[in-house]
Design a protein around this motif. Structure first.
Motif, PDB file in Angstrom:
ATOM      1  N   ILE A   1     -48.943  -6.561 -49.300  1.00  0.00           N
ATOM      2  CA  ILE A   1     -50.339  -6.555 -49.729  1.00  0.00           C
ATOM      3  C   ILE A   1     -50.904  -7.914 -49.330  1.00  0.00           C
TER       4      ILE A   1
ATOM      5  N   THR B 211     -55.776  -2.076 -45.367  1.00  0.00           N
ATOM      6  CA  THR B 211     -56.289  -1.024 -46.248  1.00  0.00           C
ATOM      7  C   THR B 211     -56.311   0.370 -45.631  1.00  0.00           C
TER       8      THR B 211
ATOM      9  N   GLN C 180     -52.571   4.473 -49.528  1.00  0.00           N
ATOM     10  CA  GLN C 180     -52.039   3.107 -49.553  1.00  0.00           C
ATOM     11  C   GLN C 180     -52.899   2.242 -50.478  1.00  0.00           C
ATOM     12  N   PRO C 181     -52.308   1.200 -51.053  1.00  0.00           N
ATOM     13  CA  PRO C 181     -53.093   0.338 -51.947  1.00  0.00           C
ATOM     14  C   PRO C 181     -54.124  -0.498 -51.198  1.00  0.00           C
ATOM     15  N   TYR C 182     -55.113  -0.926 -51.937  1.00  0.00           N
ATOM     16  CA  TYR C 182     -56.123  -1.849 -51.420  1.00  0.00           C
ATOM     17  C   TYR C 182     -55.416  -3.092 -50.880  1.00  0.00           C
TER      18      TYR C 182
END
Length: 167
Positions: free
Chosen positions: A77, A94, A62-64
């Motif tokens: 996000i 995160t 998963q993205p930051y």
């Protein structure tokens, strides 16, 4: 950073997580545990003490800043704008390291089960303080620190949460 972590100690008085590698090397970072202090009871909002282990590592890839609800990524996000739209959320970001207690009757089973209480080591917004108790029971970490920790652990790694600052 350590390449492989064999155990983790979380000191509630110090508000620090210390990870240990195979040769005894250490990696230590500030955390934020429960504003309600230590405690094992379901619904207490407290951080459970004692011997635990990492039951599941959630969020790899998963993205930051990915937002999680119910251990699932929402597709959002984290941003200050998102936070302003949802001021009531307890942000889980995160990555998630889901903890399971090892001590039957103390942090495992019945009304004291850490896993059923959904106790995690998880990321939090950078605006949240570290080094002071402020969570709802989980162990909050900076996202960068959590990503590094996540990459060095596997399910089964022992985690001790202690009111004793000696490790």
């Amino acid at each position: 950073m350590l390449e492989h972590i064999e155990s983790i100690h979380i000191s509630l008085p110090d508000q620090r997580l210390t990870a240990y590698g195979p040769s005894g090397e250490k990696w230590s970072r500030p955390v934020s545990t429960a504003a309600n202090g230590p405690g094992e009871a379901n619904g207490s909002g407290a951080t459970p003490r004692g011997a635990h282990y990492i039951r599941a590592c959630i969020g790899g890839g998963q993205p930051y800043g990915a937002v999680f609800v119910g251990r699932r990524p929402t597709g959002e996000i984290y941003s200050p704008e998102l936070a302003a739209r949802f001021p009531e959320r307890d942000w889980i970001l995160t990555r998630i390291l889901w903890l399971c207690g090892r001590e039957t009757g103390f942090n495992r089973g019945g009304r004291v089960d850490s896993m059923r209480r959904f106790i995690y080591i998880h990321g939090t917004p950078d605006s949240e303080p570290m080094g002071v108790p402020a969570s709802h029971g989980c162990i909050r970490m900076r996202n960068d620190d959590l990503m590094a920790l996540f990459d060095a652990v596997t399910p089964g790694v022992p985690v001790t949460i202690s009111t004793d600052d000696r490790h």
